[in-house]
Scaffold this motif. Structure first.
Motif, PDB file in Angstrom:
ATOM      1  N   SER A 147     -40.011 -81.493  39.797  1.00 58.98           N
ATOM      2  CA  SER A 147     -40.087 -80.317  40.667  1.00 58.98           C
ATOM      3  C   SER A 147     -38.711 -79.802  41.070  1.00 58.98           C
ATOM      4  CB  SER A 147     -40.931 -80.619  41.912  1.00 58.98           C
ATOM      5  OG  SER A 147     -40.482 -81.770  42.588  1.00 58.98           O
ATOM      6  N   VAL A 148     -37.666 -80.627  40.952  1.00 62.66           N
ATOM      7  CA  VAL A 148     -36.310 -80.113  41.188  1.00 62.66           C
ATOM      8  C   VAL A 148     -35.949 -79.113  40.099  1.00 62.66           C
ATOM      9  CG1 VAL A 148     -33.861 -80.680  41.253  1.00 62.66           C
ATOM     10  CG2 VAL A 148     -35.485 -82.141  42.437  1.00 62.66           C
ATOM     11  N   ARG A 149     -36.185 -79.468  38.838  1.00 68.02           N
ATOM     12  CA  ARG A 149     -35.875 -78.567  37.729  1.00 68.02           C
ATOM     13  C   ARG A 149     -36.711 -77.295  37.814  1.00 68.02           C
ATOM     14  NH1 ARG A 149     -35.688 -81.607  32.069  1.00 68.02           N
ATOM     15  NH2 ARG A 149     -34.671 -79.617  31.538  1.00 68.02           N
ATOM     16  N   ILE A 150     -37.961 -77.443  38.208  1.00 70.57           N
ATOM     17  CA  ILE A 150     -38.819 -76.266  38.366  1.00 70.57           C
ATOM     18  C   ILE A 150     -38.271 -75.358  39.461  1.00 70.57           C
ATOM     19  CG2 ILE A 150     -41.094 -75.506  39.152  1.00 70.57           C
ATOM     20  CD1 ILE A 150     -42.260 -77.922  37.687  1.00 70.57           C
ATOM     21  N   ALA A 151     -37.883 -75.953  40.593  1.00 66.76           N
ATOM     22  CA  ALA A 151     -37.351 -75.159  41.705  1.00 66.76           C
ATOM     23  C   ALA A 151     -36.058 -74.454  41.315  1.00 66.76           C
ATOM     24  CB  ALA A 151     -37.126 -76.054  42.928  1.00 66.76           C
ATOM     25  N   LEU A 202     -31.001 -70.173  45.216  1.00 70.47           N
ATOM     26  CA  LEU A 202     -30.689 -71.260  46.138  1.00 70.47           C
ATOM     27  C   LEU A 202     -29.533 -72.131  45.650  1.00 70.47           C
ATOM     28  CD1 LEU A 202     -34.270 -72.451  47.155  1.00 70.47           C
ATOM     29  CD2 LEU A 202     -32.801 -70.759  48.260  1.00 70.47           C
ATOM     30  N   ARG A 203     -29.170 -71.967  44.392  1.00 69.72           N
ATOM     31  CA  ARG A 203     -28.049 -72.741  43.865  1.00 69.72           C
ATOM     32  C   ARG A 203     -26.770 -72.336  44.609  1.00 69.72           C
ATOM     33  NH1 ARG A 203     -27.713 -75.480  39.138  1.00 69.72           N
ATOM     34  NH2 ARG A 203     -29.569 -74.394  38.349  1.00 69.72           N
ATOM     35  N   GLY A 204     -26.105 -73.304  45.223  1.00 74.33           N
ATOM     36  CA  GLY A 204     -24.913 -73.010  46.005  1.00 74.33           C
ATOM     37  C   GLY A 204     -25.217 -72.435  47.374  1.00 74.33           C
ATOM     38  N   ALA A 205     -26.497 -72.313  47.698  1.00 74.14           N
ATOM     39  CA  ALA A 205     -26.894 -71.765  49.004  1.00 74.14           C
ATOM     40  C   ALA A 205     -27.883 -72.701  49.670  1.00 74.14           C
ATOM     41  CB  ALA A 205     -27.499 -70.372  48.834  1.00 74.14           C
ATOM     42  N   GLY A 206     -27.547 -73.981  49.672  1.00 69.20           N
ATOM     43  CA  GLY A 206     -28.412 -74.985  50.274  1.00 69.20           C
ATOM     44  C   GLY A 206     -29.061 -75.900  49.268  1.00 69.20           C
ATOM     45  N   GLY A 207     -29.173 -75.425  48.016  1.00 63.48           N
ATOM     46  CA  GLY A 207     -29.677 -76.285  46.958  1.00 63.48           C
ATOM     47  C   GLY A 207     -31.187 -76.412  46.918  1.00 63.48           C
ATOM     48  N   HIS A 208     -31.658 -77.343  46.091  1.00 64.16           N
ATOM     49  CA  HIS A 208     -33.075 -77.484  45.800  1.00 64.16           C
ATOM     50  C   HIS A 208     -33.643 -78.843  46.219  1.00 64.16           C
ATOM     51  CE1 HIS A 208     -31.583 -74.272  43.147  1.00 64.16           C
ATOM     52  NE2 HIS A 208     -32.761 -73.744  43.330  1.00 64.16           N
ATOM     53  N   GLY A 209     -32.977 -79.518  47.159  1.00 62.22           N
ATOM     54  CA  GLY A 209     -33.522 -80.749  47.721  1.00 62.22           C
ATOM     55  C   GLY A 209     -34.719 -80.441  48.601  1.00 62.22           C
ATOM     56  N   LEU A 210     -35.566 -81.427  48.812  1.00 65.90           N
ATOM     57  CA  LEU A 210     -36.759 -81.199  49.625  1.00 65.90           C
ATOM     58  C   LEU A 210     -36.412 -80.755  51.040  1.00 65.90           C
ATOM     59  CD1 LEU A 210     -39.309 -84.018  48.703  1.00 65.90           C
ATOM     60  CD2 LEU A 210     -39.462 -81.575  48.199  1.00 65.90           C
ATOM     61  N   GLY A 211     -35.313 -81.308  51.586  1.00 67.28           N
ATOM     62  CA  GLY A 211     -34.924 -80.942  52.948  1.00 67.28           C
ATOM     63  C   GLY A 211     -34.666 -79.456  53.095  1.00 67.28           C
ATOM     64  N   HIS A 212     -33.969 -78.860  52.109  1.00 68.97           N
ATOM     65  CA  HIS A 212     -33.675 -77.432  52.175  1.00 68.97           C
ATOM     66  C   HIS A 212     -34.886 -76.594  51.790  1.00 68.97           C
ATOM     67  CE1 HIS A 212     -31.536 -73.619  50.785  1.00 68.97           C
ATOM     68  NE2 HIS A 212     -31.370 -73.687  52.084  1.00 68.97           N
ATOM     69  N   ALA A 217     -41.746 -75.163  29.872  1.00 70.80           N
ATOM     70  CA  ALA A 217     -40.779 -74.160  30.339  1.00 70.80           C
ATOM     71  C   ALA A 217     -39.347 -74.671  30.320  1.00 70.80           C
ATOM     72  CB  ALA A 217     -41.140 -73.685  31.748  1.00 70.80           C
ATOM     73  N   ALA A 218     -39.163 -75.987  30.377  1.00 71.45           N
ATOM     74  CA  ALA A 218     -37.802 -76.537  30.383  1.00 71.45           C
ATOM     75  C   ALA A 218     -37.050 -76.193  29.107  1.00 71.45           C
ATOM     76  CB  ALA A 218     -37.846 -78.055  30.554  1.00 71.45           C
ATOM     77  N   HIS A 219     -37.782 -75.836  28.071  1.00 76.45           N
ATOM     78  CA  HIS A 219     -37.151 -75.575  26.777  1.00 76.45           C
ATOM     79  C   HIS A 219     -37.139 -74.089  26.408  1.00 76.45           C
ATOM     80  CE1 HIS A 219     -37.285 -79.879  26.370  1.00 76.45           C
ATOM     81  NE2 HIS A 219     -38.569 -79.862  26.550  1.00 76.45           N
ATOM     82  N   ARG A 220     -37.611 -73.231  27.323  1.00 79.08           N
ATOM     83  CA  ARG A 220     -37.648 -71.806  27.050  1.00 79.08           C
ATOM     84  C   ARG A 220     -37.196 -71.034  28.274  1.00 79.08           C
ATOM     85  NH1 ARG A 220     -43.683 -70.754  25.241  1.00 79.08           N
ATOM     86  NH2 ARG A 220     -42.965 -68.593  25.411  1.00 79.08           N
ATOM     87  N   PRO A 221     -36.645 -69.841  28.091  1.00 83.60           N
ATOM     88  CA  PRO A 221     -36.250 -69.032  29.243  1.00 83.60           C
ATOM     89  C   PRO A 221     -37.470 -68.696  30.103  1.00 83.60           C
ATOM     90  CG  PRO A 221     -35.309 -68.157  27.218  1.00 83.60           C
ATOM     91  CD  PRO A 221     -36.302 -69.208  26.814  1.00 83.60           C
ATOM     92  N   VAL A 222     -37.275 -68.760  31.427  1.00 83.73           N
ATOM     93  CA  VAL A 222     -38.380 -68.446  32.327  1.00 83.73           C
ATOM     94  C   VAL A 222     -38.935 -67.055  32.048  1.00 83.73           C
ATOM     95  CG1 VAL A 222     -38.951 -67.971  34.736  1.00 83.73           C
ATOM     96  CG2 VAL A 222     -37.655 -70.027  34.156  1.00 83.73           C
ATOM     97  N   ALA A 223     -38.085 -66.127  31.674  1.00 82.25           N
ATOM     98  CA  ALA A 223     -38.534 -64.753  31.421  1.00 82.25           C
ATOM     99  C   ALA A 223     -39.597 -64.700  30.336  1.00 82.25           C
ATOM    100  CB  ALA A 223     -37.341 -63.875  31.032  1.00 82.25           C
TER     101      ALA A 223
END
Length: 201
Positions: free
Chosen positions: A128-132, A139-149, A191-197
């Protein structure tokens, strides 16, 4: 919530929206020293069930880990060890889509199984980190993707570092990503192997 250990009460027929989120807490820096495991079952965008089990890690508790999750040796003195619950956990997770927030929990389950002389659990793992990261790149560089944030950003309600609560939170992260992107749980498996778009409609 705690539940007596046993096999799952009901294993539903295949549902492409369904998954089980899992989280563990450990007694010390050894990832296999599981002292609590939590589960949250989701289907059709809803939480179906949520529970946790205490586990005797058969090793010492470090002060650092106790400070994180609050579980002490006395809490698990009468709990089963991993060898005693492995079959129940395996029956629940094998061949299912299983979500964990980072690879830590998958590694922990593998190490605990190895230490108990059991085969690793063969599940379809989703991080779920990779999904987020892919669903919420802002959120990258703006608090990140940890559960706390993510708790703050997504308005989640849970007590961090309780395995049952964290499992539920990881599941809601996936559901939030599904809602935000239109990418189904089944599609996130590739999805990990293809662009989200590519998945957007």
């Amino acid at each position: 919530m705690a539940r007596a250990i046993g096999p799952p009460e009901h294993v539903p027929e295949y549902d492409p929206t369904a998954f089980i989120a899992v989280d563990v807490e450990t007694a010390n820096a050894d990832t296999g020293s599981i002292c609590q495991i939590g589960f949250a079952r989701f289907a059709a965008g809803a939480l179906i069930d949520n529970w946790s089990w205490l586990v005797h890690p058969q090793t010492f508790f470090s002060a650092a880990n106790i400070a994180v999750h609050g579980i002490r040796p006395g809490h698990v003195s009468h709990a089963p060890d991993w060898g005693q619950i492995h079959d129940a956990v395996s029956a629940l997770l094998t061949d299912q889509v299983v979500v964990s927030h980072s690879s830590f929990d998958v590694t922990a389950l593998g190490r605990a199984a190895e230490a108990a002389g059991r085969a690793p659990i063969a599940a379809h793992w989703l991080d779920s980190v990779r999904i987020a990261r892919r669903a919420f790149p802002e959120l990258r560089g703006a608090g990140g993707h940890g559960l706390g944030h993510l708790k703050t950003v997504l308005g989640l309600e849970f007590s961090h570092h309780d395995a049952g609560e964290d499992a539920r939170a990881a599941g809601w992260v996936v559901e939030a990503a599904v809602a935000a992107t239109g990418i189904s749980v089944a599609q996130w498996l590739t999805a990990a192997h293809r662009p989200v778009a590519d998945f957007r409609r």
